[in-house]
Design an enzyme around this catalytic site. Structure first.
Site, PDB file in Angstrom:
ATOM      1  N   GLU A  35       0.823  -1.209   0.000  1.00 25.34           N
ATOM      2  CA  GLU A  35       0.000   0.000   0.000  1.00 25.34           C
ATOM      3  C   GLU A  35       0.858   1.260   0.000  1.00 25.34           C
ATOM      4  OE1 GLU A  35      -2.273  -3.065   2.600  1.00 25.34           O
ATOM      5  OE2 GLU A  35      -0.220  -2.627   1.943  1.00 25.34           O
ATOM      6  N   THR A  40      17.786 -40.407   3.078  1.00 27.41           N
ATOM      7  CA  THR A  40      18.083 -39.540   1.930  1.00 27.41           C
ATOM      8  C   THR A  40      19.310 -38.682   2.216  1.00 27.41           C
ATOM      9  OG1 THR A  40      15.759 -39.468   1.259  1.00 27.41           O
ATOM     10  CG2 THR A  40      17.167 -37.688   0.481  1.00 27.41           C
ATOM     11  N   ARG A  99      19.512 -22.930  -6.447  1.00 27.25           N
ATOM     12  CA  ARG A  99      20.606 -22.640  -7.370  1.00 27.25           C
ATOM     13  C   ARG A  99      20.033 -22.186  -8.721  1.00 27.25           C
ATOM     14  NH1 ARG A  99      21.767 -27.518  -5.075  1.00 27.25           N
ATOM     15  NH2 ARG A  99      21.421 -28.745  -6.961  1.00 27.25           N
TER      16      ARG A  99
END
Length: 356
Positions: free
Chosen positions: A57, A201, A212
Site C-alpha cells: 500500500e 536420503t 541454485r
C-alpha cells in the site's frame, strides 16, 4: 467513476500479479499487491518485497501521490491496522485520502482480521470485500493455511520413472529427470522457506537442499528427520535436525559443534510436532523432498496439501524402488483420491501437480 464488476475483477487480478513478485522474498509476511485506480486507470502500484520493507500500500500510494485522493485501492489482502516492523497500512490509506478500498477477504491473522476494515470504515472509507476471491486464494494459499492452522503448507515433491520408480535397483536415482525439470525444482525451493528430508536420503544423496540458478536472497532452512543420529554433521548451512532420545549424546554434540540446531522429540518422530515447530518459526511453505518413507508417512497422516510429481522419460523395471510405501488397495473404491490440478512439460519430462 465507479468501476464495473468486470473492471473490479480485472484490477484485482493485476494487483494479485503484483503481489506474486514478492512470493519468494516476503515470507513470513504475505506477498501482497496493491493497485491505485483513478477514473479507470492505474495511477500507482506496489508489492511487498521483504520483511521490514514498505508494504504494498505504501509503495503504491507514494507512486500515486496526490492522485490517490478519492481513488480506489485494490489490495490483495486486508490492510494491517497494527504496528509491526512498519507503521499500519490503514493509517497511510486514510492520510492519503483514498476514497474506496477493494479486498478479496479478511486477513486470518488475529492481529489483523477485521481490524483493518473497521479502521477504514471508521474513517469514512468505503470497503468492498469479496473481489476476485478465488484468484487471491490461489495466490495466497500457503499464507492463509499457515495463519489458520499454525502449520506450514506442505508440498510433497518427488521424481519417478514412467513405470513409477524413484531409483534403480542399486539405489541410484541421479538423474531420473533432465536439466529443465531439475531447474524447475529450484523454483519450488525458492517458494519454500524450508526443505525436509529423512535421514536415509541425507546419508545416501547428501543433497545440498539449496536454491541454485536463481537470484534468490535467502536460502531455505534445511530440515532433517533423524531419530537415531545416523546423519553425520551436514554442511554449515542453516539446518535443524529433529531427533529423539534414541540419539546418542555424542552425536548431538557433534551436530551442535557444527552449528546445527537440534530439536529433541520423545521416543519417535512425530510429524505433527515437527510441523507445529516449523509453523512457530514462521515457515509458511514446507517442501518435503523425501525419501519414499518420509513421503509415505506424510501421505498416510494426510499432512500434505499438494503433491508435485516429476515424471522422467525412462523405465527402471520392477526391481526399481517404488514411489511410496503404500498399502495395497483391495478394490478401486479403496484407492486414495487425489485431484490433478496442472500438467507441465520440461523437455522430455512432465510435472504433474495434484491437490490432496
Amino acid at each position: 467513476m465507479q468501476e464495473t464488476k468486470e473492471q473490479q475483477q480485472f484490477f484485482m487480478r493485476l494487483a494479485i500479479a503484483l503481489g506474486e513478485k514478492g512470493r519468494t522474498t516476503a515470507p513470513p509476511n504475505p506477498w501482497v499487491g496493491c493497485l491505485i485506480v483513478r477514473d479507470g486507470e492505474s495511477v500507482g502500484e506496489g508489492y511487498h518485497k521483504a520483511p521490514g520493507e514498505p508494504h504494498a500500500e505504501l509503495v503504491a500510494l507514494e507512486q500515486a501521490g496526490i492522485l490517490a485522493r478519492g481513488a480506489t485501492a485494490y489490495i490483495t489482502l486486508e490492510p494491517c491496522a497494527h504496528f509491526g516492523r512498519t507503521a499500519p497500512c490503514v493509517s497511510a490509506l486514510i492520510q492519503a485520502g483514498i476514497g474506496r478500498v477493494m479486498i478479496p477477504f479478511l486477513d486470518p491473522d488475529p492481529q489483523v482480521s477485521g481490524k483493518g476494515v473497521h479502521a477504514l470504515e471508521e474513517a469514512g472509507i468505503s470497503v468492498v470485500v469479496g473481489v476476485a476471491v478465488e484468484d487471491a486464494k490461489r495466490s495466497l494459499e500457503p499464507y492463509l493455511y499457515h495463519r489458520k492452522t499454525g502449520r506450514p503448507f506442505c508440498v510433497l515433491k518427488t521424481a519417478m520413472s514412467l513405470d513409477g520408480r524413484t531409483a534403480a535397483a542399486d539405489g541410484s536415482s541421479q538423474w531420473i529427470t533432465g536439466e529443465e525439470a531439475r531447474a524447475d525444482v529450484h523454483h519450488l525451493r525458492a517458494e519454500s522457506q524450508a526443505i525436509l528430508i529423512g535421514s536415509k536420503t541425507a546419508q545416501i544423496d547428501r543433497p545440498k537442499l539449496n536454491v541454485r540458478g536463481l537470484d534468490h536472497p535467502h536460502q531455505p532452512l534445511r530440515v532433517i528427520l533423524d531419530s537415531e543420529g545416523k546423519v553425520s554433521p551436514p554442511q554449515p548451512e542453516p539446518t535443524v535436525i529433529f531427533t529423539t532420545q534414541k540419539c546418542s549424546s555424542k552425536r548431538i554434540e557433534e551436530w551442535k559443534k557444527a552449528h546445527i540446531e537440534v530439536e529433541m522429540l520423545s521416543q519417535e518422530i512425530n510429524l505433527e510436532e515437527v510441523l507445529d515447530s516449523l509453523g512457530r518459526r514462521g515457515i509458511i511453505q514446507l517442501l518435503v523432498e523425501g525419501g519414499p518413507t518420509v513421503h509415505g508417512a506424510f501421505l498416510k497422516k494426510k499432512l500434505c496439501q499438494r503433491l508435485v510429481v516429476y515424471v522422467g522419460g525412462c523405465l527402471l523395471g520392477p526391481a526399481g524402488k517404488s514411489l511410496f510405501p503404500w498399502p495395497s488397495s483391495s478394490s478401486i473404491e479403496e484407492a486414495y483420491p487425489i485431484t490433478l490440478e496442472s500438467i507441465s512439460r520440461f523437455g522430455n519430462d512432465a510435472r504433474l501437480s495434484y491437490r490432496l
